[in-house]
Design a protein around this motif. Sequence first.
Motif, PDB file in Angstrom:
ATOM      1  N   GLY A  56      36.980 100.061  23.725  1.00 46.46           N
ATOM      2  CA  GLY A  56      36.812 101.439  23.275  1.00 46.46           C
ATOM      3  C   GLY A  56      38.115 102.141  22.999  1.00 46.46           C
ATOM      4  N   ALA A 109      25.639 106.198  18.470  1.00 44.53           N
ATOM      5  CA  ALA A 109      27.000 106.143  17.953  1.00 44.53           C
ATOM      6  C   ALA A 109      27.102 106.914  16.640  1.00 44.53           C
ATOM      7  N   ASP A 110      27.960 107.886  16.615  1.00 39.44           N
ATOM      8  CA  ASP A 110      28.199 108.702  15.424  1.00 39.44           C
ATOM      9  C   ASP A 110      28.938 107.861  14.380  1.00 39.44           C
ATOM     10  N   HIS A 126      34.918 106.466  21.784  1.00 43.11           N
ATOM     11  CA  HIS A 126      34.018 105.495  21.165  1.00 43.11           C
ATOM     12  C   HIS A 126      34.072 104.242  22.025  1.00 43.11           C
ATOM     13  N   ARG A 133      32.097 100.440  23.168  1.00 40.00           N
ATOM     14  CA  ARG A 133      31.130  99.386  22.876  1.00 40.00           C
ATOM     15  C   ARG A 133      31.038  98.458  24.081  1.00 40.00           C
ATOM     16  N   TYR A 142      25.593  97.395  22.595  1.00 36.61           N
ATOM     17  CA  TYR A 142      25.442  98.623  21.816  1.00 36.61           C
ATOM     18  C   TYR A 142      26.724  99.446  21.937  1.00 36.61           C
ATOM     19  N   ALA A 143      26.811 100.473  21.120  1.00 33.86           N
ATOM     20  CA  ALA A 143      27.976 101.363  21.122  1.00 33.86           C
ATOM     21  C   ALA A 143      27.512 102.789  21.370  1.00 33.86           C
ATOM     22  N   ARG A 144      28.424 103.626  21.871  1.00 35.82           N
ATOM     23  CA  ARG A 144      28.125 105.043  22.010  1.00 35.82           C
ATOM     24  C   ARG A 144      29.408 105.849  21.790  1.00 35.82           C
ATOM     25  N   THR A 145      29.220 107.075  21.291  1.00 37.09           N
ATOM     26  CA  THR A 145      30.345 107.965  21.050  1.00 37.09           C
ATOM     27  C   THR A 145      30.136 109.280  21.797  1.00 37.09           C
ATOM     28  N   VAL A 148      26.931 113.558  21.377  1.00 36.86           N
ATOM     29  CA  VAL A 148      27.115 112.220  20.835  1.00 36.86           C
ATOM     30  C   VAL A 148      27.652 112.304  19.413  1.00 36.86           C
ATOM     31  N   TYR A 149      27.099 113.222  18.620  1.00 32.00           N
ATOM     32  CA  TYR A 149      27.537 113.419  17.237  1.00 32.00           C
ATOM     33  C   TYR A 149      28.485 114.612  17.155  1.00 32.00           C
TER      34      TYR A 149
END
Length: 448
Positions: free
Chosen positions: A31, A117-118, A157, A159, A172-175, A201-202
Amino acid sequence: MTDRLAPLTEALLAAATKAGAEAADAIAVDGTALSVDVRGGRLEQAERAEGIEIGLRVLIGKRQACVSASDISERTIAEMASRAVAMAREAPEDPSLGLADPGELASAWDLAALDLADPAAEPAAAMLEDDARRAEAAALAVKGVSQVQSASASYSHRRLHLAATNGFAGGYARTSRSTSAVAITGEGLKMERDWAAESRVYQSDLPSPEEIGRLAGERAVARAGARKPKTGAYPVVFDERISAGLIGHLLGAINGSAIVRGASWLRDAMGEQVLPRGLSVFENPHRPRITGSRPFDAEGLPTEARDIVRDGVLQTWTLDLGTARRLGLKSTASASRGTSSPPSPSASNIALTQGDKSRDQLLEEIGTGLLVTSMIGSSINPTTGDYSRGASGFWFENGQLAYPVNECTIAGNLREMLLRITPANDARAHLSHVVPSLLVEGLTLAGE
């Protein structure tokens, strides 16, 4: 996503098997994180972190060991596996250890529906600095604000990929994008502070820096002239900003780790009333664009929505495979883990039933009491539920805020407190824990 992380987990599992492990699971996480702090109109700190971590858990019989590293070379992976196997052979036996049966594993999930994830580009450091400056300026523009302790903006960010010798593999990924400000009013011993912060998140869902800074400033100014409240037994309203902590104590008490140790004030409460009738606590790990959402847990089990409390009655513990086996139950797919630790249970997205009145309407009905907006310190007996915490907020009389208060202590028993809660209707839907302001009757206040 899998072009980098999946081969690493496969290499870890292969090394573990070669070193003598009977079973293993591996996790790889990478990340980027950026953060900018502004103070006095000037850049105070800017940080950027990039990295990758790998973790390996090996099992030999009913023994296990975990190792982790930030070096992904073949030599390091081989050394990790060898060391983990040697450690596991010396570890104490635990009959609850073991990977999930292949038939229990998650086999399909919809990452697009979770929307974690954005896809927008990573913000430049200058953009984060601009957000922090705007938040600070908005706070300083509020009449009565003497200074802004800090204004910050950040982005991350991340993963992850998980794989195990039972056949599971997935990632999976997340922001996350955040802005915050801490404002101060007054000088010297009369200084009071308060804050505002938002995270999404966005990036496009985040409120403007001006809105966040203004709110921090207004909250701080409202605290000017705070004093101790009256001592006695009074109704207490936990503001929505901190009310999730009260429900968090319930979640901690039903955590499988606490239940198997017998160190929980709800250890004998399964099937009993723990909240007033009509109130439920619902967990939904599949909410789109929410921080706590996930398609599977840290043991590869498919996550599912569940009632934790239904109509006031406790329905279930929060369990991973190990705690479920010890209790003779089924996992609730609640396992979480880091690269250096084995799985342990934890709840994700929860929501408490909301009431039909606003917070202000609750205050009007009560007449006199304490509105708590901040908690300080904690003294909670995990076995009995005895509760004592420092607090600050506002004293209200005739249903209206009368004056700000600080340096007071709230005391009670969590089992009794939760049975007396009345929820407002002001919970914010974008949070992972959706909990409105909560009225609790008859708590003991220590003030003047």
